[in-house]
Design an enzyme around this catalytic site. Structure first.
Site, PDB file in Angstrom:
ATOM      1  N   ILE A  42       6.692 -11.291  -1.012  1.00 56.04           N
ATOM      2  CA  ILE A  42       5.296 -11.076  -1.419  1.00 56.04           C
ATOM      3  C   ILE A  42       5.194  -9.960  -2.456  1.00 56.04           C
ATOM      4  CG2 ILE A  42       3.023 -10.328  -0.587  1.00 56.04           C
ATOM      5  CD1 ILE A  42       3.645 -11.679   2.053  1.00 56.04           C
ATOM      6  N   GLY A  43       6.005  -8.916  -2.288  1.00 54.50           N
ATOM      7  CA  GLY A  43       5.965  -7.812  -3.254  1.00 54.50           C
ATOM      8  C   GLY A  43       6.958  -6.730  -2.893  1.00 54.50           C
ATOM      9  N   GLY A  45       7.475  -2.519  -2.740  1.00 53.77           N
ATOM     10  CA  GLY A  45       6.799  -1.225  -2.703  1.00 53.77           C
ATOM     11  C   GLY A  45       7.700  -0.125  -3.220  1.00 53.77           C
ATOM     12  N   GLY A  46       7.300   1.131  -2.991  1.00 56.73           N
ATOM     13  CA  GLY A  46       8.081   2.267  -3.458  1.00 56.73           C
ATOM     14  C   GLY A  46       9.319   2.526  -2.623  1.00 56.73           C
ATOM     15  N   PHE A  47       9.380   1.922  -1.433  1.00 53.48           N
ATOM     16  CA  PHE A  47      10.515   2.215  -0.545  1.00 53.48           C
ATOM     17  C   PHE A  47      11.166   0.966   0.005  1.00 53.48           C
ATOM     18  CE2 PHE A  47       6.615   2.112   1.900  1.00 53.48           C
ATOM     19  CZ  PHE A  47       6.912   1.250   2.926  1.00 53.48           C
ATOM     20  N   GLY A  48      10.539  -0.201  -0.115  1.00 49.47           N
ATOM     21  CA  GLY A  48      11.107  -1.423   0.454  1.00 49.47           C
ATOM     22  C   GLY A  48      10.427  -2.651  -0.097  1.00 49.47           C
ATOM     23  N   ILE A  50       8.388  -6.512   0.870  1.00 50.98           N
ATOM     24  CA  ILE A  50       7.541  -7.185   1.853  1.00 50.98           C
ATOM     25  C   ILE A  50       7.754  -8.693   1.709  1.00 50.98           C
ATOM     26  CG2 ILE A  50       5.181  -7.505   2.701  1.00 50.98           C
ATOM     27  CD1 ILE A  50       4.502  -4.838   1.288  1.00 50.98           C
ATOM     28  N   ASP A 175      -3.494   8.517   2.287  1.00 44.75           N
ATOM     29  CA  ASP A 175      -3.201   7.715   1.080  1.00 44.75           C
ATOM     30  C   ASP A 175      -4.156   6.518   0.986  1.00 44.75           C
ATOM     31  OD1 ASP A 175      -1.859   7.186  -1.277  1.00 44.75           O
ATOM     32  OD2 ASP A 175      -0.288   5.988  -0.323  1.00 44.75           O
TER      33      ASP A 175
END
Length: 550
Positions: A42-43, A45-48, A50, A175
């Site tokens: 799906i996408g 992120g900054g650390f992993g 999804i 956040d």
């Protein structure tokens, strides 16, 4: 030591190691020994990454109702998020909270499961969650960076409910932003707050202790003043929410140009709360909405360790919605700004149709002039300063005259006859104009002969040279005439054009002017010889050569 061809591990924008892609169809087993099958990504992120996911029952699923967030064990954010979900996002806890607070909906994701998985010789941790729809940031950009105020207040009410639950569980989100606010797949008017990778556990501390290690954590444009100092607070969550609300209504925040300099952004936020009216006036080009003004004033009066008055913040937004004629639990209508822009023009079109339905018949040209959509002095910004704009303005000034000259008639046949007579008049006028123009062209052709400097100009030619023509403008003729006069003056002053250039050693001597004084009649001056440029030097050289030969 790895060889030159060894693959380097990818890193995210914030320096965390990104996992290698997990193949579709990979089966993961959680801590409760339940199996999950990985679907398309799906996408990232900054650390992993999804992935879409579904419970594994032995075959390929038709639908993927869940998502799995996965990261290498060396990363930290998912570890924090996983433990937050395990402590604070149990389904039973959320259901009980909704019942106690009489909430029909709470945008808090429920924890499903978590675990570890080995793939590509790397150990990963993962969290299984419910799947959601689009995030508000993407919708905000699609909507030309604007949300309607009533939509913003309704979203904020839902987020305040989630913050109250989080703070009750002794956590702050830290956040809040559009990218972390997702629509429900069941109802797009229900918003979920996700991504608890920066969630902090808080306690009732009485001393304000800045932490340089946590300073500026979060997304810089929304980071609270407390979080800029490294202090997570409940007050900070409401400050972050307020910045989002202002951006959604206004389109931007004043410090968006300085996001690469967190300290500069921090100073701007501190000065904003020191002079709140000035800050709000800078954000809103027009009148500051009353709910935003009251919301920010209530926030300003909070101490860093205060528990927010959730009901008072909600009452401000609910009153603002009632004043606008909206219900707190109504539809969000996130793309309503486009619809209202279209609907604004439709009533005017309806008025134009009513004019046509009236008893008197008017020409189409007249209806255009009388149309409420058309303003006589209206100009397009893109045409300002152009010749087209000048023509438009001239036409606009003539429109009242045109309106006076157009007769109103009930008979359509007479209108047609009048149009035909106008056409014949226009044709006759055009034919006459063409004849006159052709005659003028012939006269110009006779007059505009090519200029020859050796010939003397007649009176007609001199007049043409002064006025100029299209092929030979006035300025060009003046230049040619000046060059001819200059050449003639040079011929008069110089007896010969043999020595056009002087020698390099001796500078050129200008031609002596004619003198008319009395001393010129002296015999010595009469008998003296005037040398031309370069002649004196050559004569001396000739004398020296003759002397050497002797």
């Amino acid at each position: 030591m790895p060889g030159k061809g060894a693959m380097k591990s990818k890193k995210g924008a914030n320096g965390y190691k990104l996992p290698d892609p997990i193949p579709v169809g990979e089966v993961l087993t959680d801590m409760l020994k339940k199996s999950w099958i990985i679907g398309p990504s799906i996408g990232v992120g900054g650390f992993g990454e999804i992935y879409s996911a579904a419970p594994y029952t032995g075959g390929v699923p038709k639908d993927y109702p869940n998502v799995i967030k996965i990261e290498p064990h060396g990363n930290g954010p998912l570890f924090v998020e996983m433990h937050f979900y395990m402590r604070s996002a149990k389904e039973n806890d959320i259901v009980l909270w909704k019942k106690q607070n009489k909430l029909s909906f709470l945008g808090m994701p429920t924890f499903i499961s978590s675990g570890s998985h080995d793939c590509h010789d790397t150990k990963y941790r993962f969290v299984v969650m419910e799947r959601f729809g689009k995030n508000l940031w993407d919708i905000f950009l699609e909507n030309n960076r604007k949300f309607q105020p009533h939509s913003v207040y309704k979203i904020a009410l839902q987020i305040i409910d989630v913050l109250e639950y989080l703070h009750y569980k002794t956590y702050v989100h830290a956040d809040i932003k559009g990218a972390n606010l997702l629509q429900s797949l069941k109802s797009p008017d229900q918003i979920y707050l996700v991504d608890f990778g920066l969630a902090y556990h808080i306690n009732s501390q009485t001393e304000y202790k800045p932490n340089p290690k946590k300073a500026h954590n979060g997304t810089i444009e929304y980071t609270s003043r407390d979080m800029h100092m490294g202090v997570p607070t409940m007050r900070g969550d409401f400050e972050i929410l307020s910045y989002n609300m202002i951006q959604w209504i206004c389109g931007s925040l004043p410090w968006e140009k300085n996001l690469t300099n967190p300290s500069a952004v921090q100073k701007q936020k501190q000065s904003a709360f020191q002079d709140l009216p000035k800050f709000l006036k800078e954000c809103f080009s027009s009148v500051v909405p009353e709910p935003i003004n009251k919301f920010m004033t209530l926030l300003k009066n909070m101490e860093y360790n205060d528990t927010p008055n959730y009901q008072k913040f909600k009452d401000i937004l609910v009153k603002g919605l009632k004043d606008m004629g909206h219900k707190p639990n109504g539809k969000l209508n996130l793309a309503a700004s486009d619809k209202t822009a279209k609907s604004a023009t439709t009533p005017q079109a309806g008025k134009a149709k009513k004019v046509m339905a009236e008893g008197t018949r008017k020409s189409r040209r007249l209806l255009e002039l009388l149309s409420p959509n058309r303003s006589l002095n209206s100009t397009n910004d893109s045409d300002l300063g152009s010749p087209m704009n000048q023509k438009k303005s001239n036409r606009a000034q003539d429109n009242p005259r045109i309106l006076k000259n157009i007769p109103f008639t009930d008979d359509p046949d007479s209108e047609v006859e009048e149009k035909q007579t106008k056409k014949t008049r226009n044709k006759n006028n055009k034919d006459a104009d063409v004849k006159v123009a052709s005659k003028d062209k012939k006269v110009l052709k006779k007059k505009t002969k090519h200029y020859d400097p050796d010939e003397t100009m007649s009176d007609d030619q001199s007049q043409v040279s002064l006025l100029g023509t299209k092929s030979r403008p006035k300025n060009d003729l003046k230049r040619k005439q000046a060059t001819v006069e200059l050449e003639s003056s040079i011929d008069e002053n110089n007896d010969s054009t043999k020595d056009m250039f002087t020698d390099d050693d001796e500078p050129a001597q200008p031609t002596p002017p004619k003198r008319t004084s009395k001393w010129q009649e002296c015999s010595t001056i009469k008998n003296s010889r005037v040398f031309k440029p370069g002649e004196y030097k050559r004569e001396n050289q000739n004398k020296i050569q003759k002397a050497k030969k002797r």
